[in-house]
Design an enzyme around this catalytic site. Structure first.
Site, mmCIF file in Angstrom:
data_model
loop_
_atom_site.group_PDB
_atom_site.id
_atom_site.type_symbol
_atom_site.label_atom_id
_atom_site.label_comp_id
_atom_site.label_asym_id
_atom_site.label_seq_id
_atom_site.Cartn_x
_atom_site.Cartn_y
_atom_site.Cartn_z
ATOM 1 C CG ASP A 154 -2.206 0.818 0.952
ATOM 2 O OD1 ASP A 154 -3.271 0.198 0.744
ATOM 3 O OD2 ASP A 154 -2.130 2.066 0.932
ATOM 4 C CE LYS B 149 -11.277 1.320 -10.417
ATOM 5 N NZ LYS B 149 -10.394 0.293 -9.825
ATOM 6 C CB THR C 147 -14.240 0.792 1.132
ATOM 7 O OG1 THR C 147 -14.542 1.531 -0.049
ATOM 8 C CG2 THR C 147 -14.416 -0.698 0.864
ATOM 9 C CE1 TYR D 137 -12.484 4.449 -9.169
ATOM 10 C CE2 TYR D 137 -14.794 4.277 -9.815
ATOM 11 C CZ TYR D 137 -13.698 3.784 -9.133
ATOM 12 O OH TYR D 137 -13.813 2.606 -8.419
ATOM 13 C CG ASP E 204 2.796 5.809 -5.932
ATOM 14 O OD1 ASP E 204 1.848 5.285 -6.552
ATOM 15 O OD2 ASP E 204 3.002 7.038 -5.916
ATOM 16 C CB VAL E 205 0.395 0.739 -7.904
ATOM 17 C CG1 VAL E 205 0.324 -0.309 -6.811
ATOM 18 C CG2 VAL E 205 -0.805 1.686 -7.844
ATOM 19 C CB SER F 67 -15.437 -0.034 -10.892
ATOM 20 O OG SER F 67 -16.555 0.673 -10.411
HETATM 21 N N1 LIG Z 1 -15.779 0.593 -2.559
HETATM 22 C C1 LIG Z 1 -16.481 0.548 -3.682
HETATM 23 O O1 LIG Z 1 -17.694 0.827 -3.715
HETATM 24 C C2 LIG Z 1 -15.788 0.117 -4.960
HETATM 25 C C3 LIG Z 1 -16.603 -0.162 -6.083
HETATM 26 C C4 LIG Z 1 -16.009 -0.559 -7.263
HETATM 27 C C5 LIG Z 1 -14.626 -0.680 -7.340
HETATM 28 N N2 LIG Z 1 -13.870 -0.401 -6.240
HETATM 29 C C6 LIG Z 1 -12.408 -0.550 -6.393
HETATM 30 O O2 LIG Z 1 -11.946 -1.402 -5.366
HETATM 31 C C7 LIG Z 1 -10.560 -1.145 -5.145
HETATM 32 C C8 LIG Z 1 -10.326 -1.044 -3.641
HETATM 33 O O3 LIG Z 1 -10.978 0.136 -3.181
HETATM 34 P P1 LIG Z 1 -11.685 0.248 -1.746
HETATM 35 O O4 LIG Z 1 -13.110 0.483 -1.992
HETATM 36 O O5 LIG Z 1 -11.240 -0.868 -0.887
HETATM 37 O O6 LIG Z 1 -11.084 1.655 -1.279
HETATM 38 P P2 LIG Z 1 -10.057 2.073 -0.110
HETATM 39 O O7 LIG Z 1 -9.836 3.529 -0.305
HETATM 40 O O8 LIG Z 1 -10.547 1.576 1.185
HETATM 41 O O9 LIG Z 1 -8.740 1.230 -0.490
HETATM 42 C C9 LIG Z 1 -7.883 1.609 -1.535
HETATM 43 C C10 LIG Z 1 -6.449 1.406 -1.070
HETATM 44 O O10 LIG Z 1 -5.550 1.732 -2.143
HETATM 45 C C11 LIG Z 1 -4.439 2.430 -1.586
HETATM 46 N N3 LIG Z 1 -3.791 3.219 -2.632
HETATM 47 C C12 LIG Z 1 -4.267 4.344 -3.217
HETATM 48 N N4 LIG Z 1 -3.383 4.797 -4.120
HETATM 49 C C13 LIG Z 1 -2.334 3.936 -4.108
HETATM 50 C C14 LIG Z 1 -1.102 3.881 -4.831
HETATM 51 N N5 LIG Z 1 -0.789 4.817 -5.758
HETATM 52 N N6 LIG Z 1 -0.249 2.861 -4.585
HETATM 53 C C15 LIG Z 1 -0.562 1.899 -3.656
HETATM 54 N N7 LIG Z 1 -1.702 1.919 -2.933
HETATM 55 C C16 LIG Z 1 -2.583 2.925 -3.164
HETATM 56 C C17 LIG Z 1 -5.051 3.279 -0.472
HETATM 57 O O11 LIG Z 1 -4.094 3.725 0.477
HETATM 58 C C18 LIG Z 1 -6.083 2.307 0.112
HETATM 59 O O12 LIG Z 1 -5.507 1.523 1.145
HETATM 60 C C19 LIG Z 1 -10.244 0.138 -5.919
HETATM 61 O O13 LIG Z 1 -9.584 -0.196 -7.112
HETATM 62 C C20 LIG Z 1 -11.607 0.718 -6.208
HETATM 63 O O14 LIG Z 1 -11.609 1.522 -7.360
HETATM 64 C C21 LIG Z 1 -14.416 -0.011 -5.071
#
Ligand SMILES: NC(=O)c1ccc[n+]([C@@H]2O[C@H](COP(=O)([O-])OP(=O)(O)OC[C@H]3O[C@@H](n4cnc5c(N)ncnc54)[C@H](O)[C@@H]3O)[C@@H](O)[C@H]2O)c1
Length: 255
Positions: A34, A162, A193, A158, A69-70, A145
């Protein structure tokens, strides 16, 4: 088959953390990656080192935490140079919204592409070559997503990123051909989340529970429910599934 080595990005919280813990419970040795730092361009907090440590602890003794950082392939490669993975899950992601496409600041557009799309490419670039050589069946899963399937008002950058994840994953599956490594995406709906709370702020909702109205099942999903689908895609039982996008969205895009 020997113990699998797994990388989960975005693992400090949310869907990434749930997935890392599920895979560790199933016996995998998990590297939890992360960024553990906020992004000044976004007005909600990213995970902290404490969040990452909590996930690593929940994953058990063989787990490891990596702060990286990805968006930065060079630093990602450096942080992971001593590792080879059988299974990779790309859950790192971020959201921004509030303006129409034509009013979206270019820097934010680039930022959404960098974390959500380049991040998956960079992770594949760094990990897939060794995965092809592994004796264990390789599994690459990206978290796309429901916004990979449809446009989103005021969240166009976004949604575009995606959509790109789906194209990347389908093409990766084509490139992996008969290597035995599969590449798939999951497409979650609204999941409880921090990112969902940030999405609720974009639309000035009182709280994120209002997103449940978009789901056929009329409820917000839990991170474990997305993790379960990812764990299945990473299993031996999913050996014939590649280039797929598995909707885990409470029926959102079906109805
Ligand atoms: N929560 C939703 O409703 C939802 C819906 C569809 C898709 N998603 C996708 O699910 C995935 C996880 O999201 P989440 O909902 O758990 O959100 P979240 O914000 O809880 O988790 C995302 C994590 O990614 C980390 N992160 C951000 N930028 C980064 C980087 N450059 N390098 C490394 N780590 C990084 C953050 O610190 C965080 O821990 C994401 O790709 C998000 O787009 C989420």
């Amino acid at each position: 088959m020997s113990e699998r080595s797994v990388l989960v990005t975005g693992a400090a919280r949310g869907i990434g953390a749930a997935t890392a813990i599920r895979l560790a419970e199933a016996g995998d040795r998990v590297v939890c990656l992360d960024i553990c730092a906020d992004d000044p361009a976004l007005d909600y907090p990213f995970s902290t080192f404490e969040d990452l440590a909590t996930t690593v602890e929940a994953c058990g003794e063989s787990a490891e935490g990596v702060a990286a950082d990805v968006r930065d392939s060079t630093s990602l490669a450096g942080c992971l140079e001593d590792h080879e993975f059988d299974v990779v899950v790309c859950a790192a992601g971020a959201v921004w919204g509030g303006k129409e496409i034509w009013d979206t600041p270019e820097a934010v557009w680039r930022q959404m592409m960098a974390v959500n799309l380049d991040g998956v490419f960079n992770t594949a670039f760094v990990t897939v070559p060794a995965m092809i050589e592994s004796e264990n069946p390789g599994r690459f899963v990206a978290v796309a997503s429901a916004a990979s399937m449809r446009g989103l008002h005021l969240m166009g950058a976004y949604a575009a990123a995606k959509h790109g994840v789906v194209g990347l994953i389908r093409s990766l599956a084509a490139d992996l051909a008969d290597t035995g490594v599969t590449a798939n995406a999951v497409a979650p709906g609204a999941t409880a989340t921090t990112l969902l709370e940030a999405s609720a702020d974009v639309y000035s909702l009182e709280d994120s529970s209002e997103f449940a109205n978009h789901h056929a099942n009329q409820r917000i999903l839990q991170p474990d429910e997305i993790a379960d689908a990812i764990v299945w895609l990473c299993s031996d039982g999913a050996s014939a599934v590649t280039g797929s996008v598995l909707s885990v969205d409470g029926g959102m895009t079906a109805t």
